[in-house]
Scaffold this active site. Structure first.
Site, short mmCIF file in Angstrom:
data_model
loop_
_atom_site.label_atom_id
_atom_site.label_comp_id
_atom_site.label_asym_id
_atom_site.label_seq_id
_atom_site.Cartn_x
_atom_site.Cartn_y
_atom_site.Cartn_z
N SER B 120 39.03 15.57 66.15
CA SER B 120 36.98 15.67 65.45
C SER B 120 37.46 13.88 65.76
O SER B 120 36.72 12.84 64.43
CB SER B 120 36.77 15.38 64.41
OG SER B 120 38.16 15.21 63.33
N CYS B 121 37.83 12.62 66.37
CA CYS B 121 37.37 11.47 66.64
C CYS B 121 36.44 11.10 66.73
O CYS B 121 35.38 11.63 67.18
CB CYS B 121 38.46 11.45 68.16
SG CYS B 121 39.75 11.53 68.43
#
Lengths: 100, 216, 101
Positions: B120-121
């Site tokens: 979930s950068c």
């Protein structure tokens, strides 16, 4: 490709079609696919070693652009594109089909 | 998995977000224990943890909106933002952090959208913490395969002839979409322009638009 | 999971609870202190397998990964953690009352 050899923007590259266990940052859907180097991001530590607490030698990291049609047989718009960051040791240079 | 007698799902099928007054969960108990051990071992202090939480609370899409508004107002800044996103943000006093920022600009021919399929950068220093949907299996699975269908779900239909480019944030970069400047905003101040820039527009699932006027 | 078939993107949003913000803060602090890397965080999250994605919330997975990384680093021992979790639970039944006084 040798990790220390930096290829130029525009080079056609193929992502390795391998599936090692463990932590890697190359999405499955890109493995074996051909794209073009869009940008050279410079040396970054190898996440496959960092993940296990090891010291690492920095590797070139590339942003590679793929046509959606290369990734999905049923692409909505085959000419749309996708870009992802891929570390050098996952890439080999792909001969240009238009050459020769 | 812990078995503390509580169904982890609410009747609606969504996980609870237990807080102070809910029964203590196994994982909350672990958080408290880790926090205390880290303080006792001298790794950090309670004050440093409070400060870190505060820093996170202070971050939000307003930071990113300032960057986009400056880019709209100042083409030279926009150019610098595209060549070195982190350095350009620093000009505005915004530290992007150890990851490098790549700003990708929408044009009349190209629409950019950002996803991180592997985790979930997210450019959290510019946009705050990511929304739940950004972290969802559905968004992460589908955006790389049918981005236009995902965009339509967000109410974004692109004009004929606009290409879509998906950015999968796989490694050390973080991405900020610079949306198209809405028509009719000539001469607006950067503050007024920033009000056109939503979080979703900077992720690329929406377009920038005039701020909604209430009750009119 | 990139490319897998999936349903509509869920649009419900939540505010983060205090304990979740603290998990996030501890992960950032542990990284800054050199006790773990973001890749170490991700590696443990991935090793939890697909099931964890369904049965645990985002920050539940994060705190589990944080703990695994700190144990591997030797920041504290399994026994220290076990004893502390027992003590925390003995203080109270809610997140608020289980804090050290």
């Amino acid at each position: 490709m040798e990790p220390r050899n930096v290829v130029e923007v525009g080079t056609r590259v193929r992502v390795a079609d391998i599936a090692p266990p463990g932590h890697v940052r190359t999405p499955h859907y890109l493995r074996g696919r051909v794209g073009v180097v869009e940008r050279v991001l410079g040396p970054f530590p190898n996440p496959e070693e960092l993940a296990y607490g090891r010291r690492t030698t920095p590797l070139p990291l590339y942003r590679v652009r793929f046509p959606m049609g290369e990734l999905w047989a049923d692409a909505e718009h085959p000419g749309d594109t996708l870009e992802a960051e891929i570390y050098a040791h996952w890439l080999t240079i792909e001969e240009d089909p238009d050459a020769a | 998995m812990p078995h503390d007698g509580h169904d982890p799902l609410s009747p609606s099928g969504h996980p609870y977000r237990p807080d102070q007054d809910e029964p203590l969960t196994y994982w909350q108990c672990m958080e408290i224990a880790i926090r205390e051990l880290l303080v006792e071992k001298g790794v950090t202090t309670d004050a440093a943890i409070r400060a870190q939480v505060q820093t996170m609370d202070d971050r939000g899409p307003a930071q990113g909106a300032r960057v986009v508004a400056r880019a709209w107002a100042d083409p030279d800044f926009h150019h610098r933002l595209r060549s070195d996103g982190s350095a350009a943000c620093r000009e505005l006093g915004i530290e992007v952090g150890p990851m490098k920022l790549i700003a990708v600009s929408n044009t009349p021919d190209l629409h950019n959208v950002v996803v991180c399929t592997l985790c979930s950068c997210y450019p959290r220093n510019l946009l705050g913490l990511p929304p739940d949907w950004y972290k969802s299996r559905e968004y992460r699975s589908r955006t790389v395969r049918e981005p236009r269908a995902v965009l339509r779900e967000f109410g974004t239909t692109l004009p004929e002839g606009v290409a879509v480019r998906v950015h999968d944030s796989t490694a050390d970069m973080r991405y900020l979409v610079v949306p198209m400047r809405p028509d009719g905003t000539e001469g607006w101040t950067e503050g007024a322009l920033a009000a056109c820039v939503t979080r979703d527009a900077m992720i690329g699932v929406a377009q920038a638009a005039h701020p909604k006027s209430d009750g009119i | 999971m990139g490319g897998n078939a999936a349903e509509r993107v869920p649009r419900d949003d939540y505010d983060f609870a205090l304990w979740e913000k603290r998990v996030d803060a501890l992960v950032m602090i542990a990284q800054a202190a050199g006790l773990m890397t973001v890749d170490g965080l991700r590696r443990v999250l991935e090793d939890m397998g697909e099931d964890a994605f369904e049965t645990m919330t985002y920050y539940e997975r994060w705190v589990a990964s944080l703990n695994q990384n700190l144990l591997e680093e030797g920041t504290y021992t399994v026994a220290e953690l076990g004893a502390r979790m027992r003590d925390v639970r003995a203080r109270g039944d809610t997140y608020g009352t289980a804090q050290r006084g």
